[in-house]
Scaffold this active site. Sequence first.
Site, mmCIF file in Angstrom:
data_model
loop_
_atom_site.group_PDB
_atom_site.id
_atom_site.type_symbol
_atom_site.label_atom_id
_atom_site.label_comp_id
_atom_site.label_asym_id
_atom_site.label_seq_id
_atom_site.Cartn_x
_atom_site.Cartn_y
_atom_site.Cartn_z
ATOM 1 C CE LYS B 123 -4.175 -1.838 0.142
ATOM 2 N NZ LYS B 123 -5.064 -1.717 -1.041
ATOM 3 C CD GLU B 145 -10.265 3.796 0.468
ATOM 4 O OE1 GLU B 145 -10.119 5.013 0.275
ATOM 5 O OE2 GLU B 145 -9.558 2.927 -0.087
ATOM 6 C CB SER B 412 0.007 -8.273 -1.262
ATOM 7 O OG SER B 412 -0.885 -9.076 -0.516
#
Lengths: 283, 432
Positions: B123, B145, B412
């Site tokens: 991210k 969010e 990830s």
Amino acid sequence: MTRIETIFRDARQQGRRLIMPFVCAGHTKPDTLVHFLPALQHAGAGVVEIGLPFSDPIADGPVIAAAMHDALERGTTPEQVFNQVAQVRASLDIGLVAMVSVSIVYRAGGPDGFAAQAAQAGFDGVIYPDAPFEEADDLLAAAREAGMTASLLISPTTPAARAEAIAKACSGFVYLLARTGITGERSDAPDVAGRVAALRKATDTPIACGFGISTPEHVRAVVQHADAAIVGSALVKRMSQAEADGQDAVEAAVAFVRELVQAAAEVSKPEPDTGNEPVTESD
Amino acid sequence: MTPTTPTTPTTQDTQTPDKTPAPIVRISDAPTAQGRFGRFGGSYIPETLVAACTQLKEVYKSIQRDERFWEELRDLQTYYTGRPTALYLAARLTANARARASHGHGATILLKREDLAHTGAHKINNTLGQALLTKKMGKRRIIAETGAGQHGVASATAAAHFGLECDVYMGSEDARRQRLNVTRMKMLGANVIEVDSGSRTLKDATNEAMRDWMDSVEHTHYIIGSVVGPHPFPMIVRDFQSVIGQEAKAQCLRHIGKLPEAIVACVGGGSNAAGIFYSFIDDEHVRLIGVEAGGTAIEPGKHAAPLTHGEPGILHGSLSYVLQDKDGQTSDVHSCSAGLDYPGVGPEHAYWKESSRVRYTSCSDDEALDAFLHLARAEGIIPALETAHAIAEGIRLAIEMREDEHVLINCSGRGDKDVEEAARLLKARESD
């Protein structure tokens, strides 16, 4: 000429400003509309904006979003809304406009399928709150094809040239957002004079102003300039409150709409400051 | 859905000839200027947000040839995020897969270690890029969010690094499941706003973030955390995440002398998958597999797999695959993983699905939990529960693939945030 166009033309000719109440279909009672629409006509509303409940209404504040969730919990569907409108349409003169998310339109047969069903039920127009100009060609064409007006929104963040283009694409009325942000009650009166005047130069299409118009005082401020004031959250909140207090939601709403209609009537000039000649009937 | 037939190339890097004539437009050329990936994507937003998206589009266009922007971002990636992240050969995971494979089968499993990126997930690739854009636009505040909290943490981190104000919207159910990340965000100076409406998960947090943005566009940038939302977000997030695939491609060529035969990634909104797939999209002989959250069952409300079980529809600003009822109302979703617990998916994935370039499948909560433990114990890597979905499918594939083949799994994110929830779920499973 469509019913919406006639209503706005007559109002202009008589120097009247319109109150456009917003009601969420299925809110407080499954068949709200059947009772509510005749009562609103009686209270003096010009056009009623009927919201089709949507699970994720991102432009709506907590009051309308809660009303939509309430309506969905009691199983409200577009089909029911169409049926209720069809049931009372013949007895009414007021304009009925659907406020509907593209998410619902997409599933209800797409732009053409949805417009055909809405027109068949007796809707006179559609507002697409989450379809910007660039995505709206099919939606606008479908509404017109079905004999309805189609309105898009113009925001305070919309640049002037774009606002003009949107206004020209709208039929029936232009929906001018009084403020940025989401729907909901506000304490201060919106100042729309400049933006209305700018739009008048570009279009004859009537201008209806909404978002954050909560009181008779706000209505007076807005209809000094615009053809109509749209009142949503403040009305929906009164209905929710009445329902919670065990009172009649429709009665509560009607009493409030009367106040708003009275406020609009206090602002009466022969013509709103259109800067143009009165609209003449073309047919 | 029908899986795509794997093509077996004779030499790598040659374009595999197809039966149909070569398309003039490559799949990687999407989106169009209007934000269309095939028929998907677009920009279904209230007019108030159009100016903000237009501004973002223009700024993003202007930095395309701005060498200083990309240099600053590369420096951040190197010295702050710790890129490139490792390409790791998971020897014991491979051995375990081979032990279950038939003779001559059992591909080598490689992991792209995005869990080693600063803050513990991919991210950060997106938030640093978008925070730099925020500075370019002269805005002082960011909002985000978050579902699993990884995007929230990455946003809070970027905000701290650049000195921006930061508010993060998070569903209250997710905040409960991911308490650790809530604490991390607060430590980083962000304000966490718990959302109690709707299903109290990622979809509702996204609604609230969009509502905030409607009234704050002048000074606030909304850093969407995945390849979802209105144009240009799906494109921008994909571009910032595509560093994963660019690195992986170079690393594979260096270490195994070829591209992997298959690449697997989990798909919620789809940013880590888009990030690793994008550089390989035009390498048609590389099989790409996206893994959605199969939850507990295929009935509506028990999974979060729109590409596997959903239909085209519009949600949060774009047309893509969604989980909706027949009237367009968003369905309830479920996944053990908060980051995958979302009823929509990025429009580019819908495009890749329809063009049969990527195969999408799903794996259940149980399979993900098994893979979670398996990776932890075989390799000493605790993956995020999201990532565990990709691990499960990657192992399944490795068992079917030939011994001389390679499967690359995008690891990830790391699973520190999930250990308590995983322990709870494992305990519940034992007592069943």
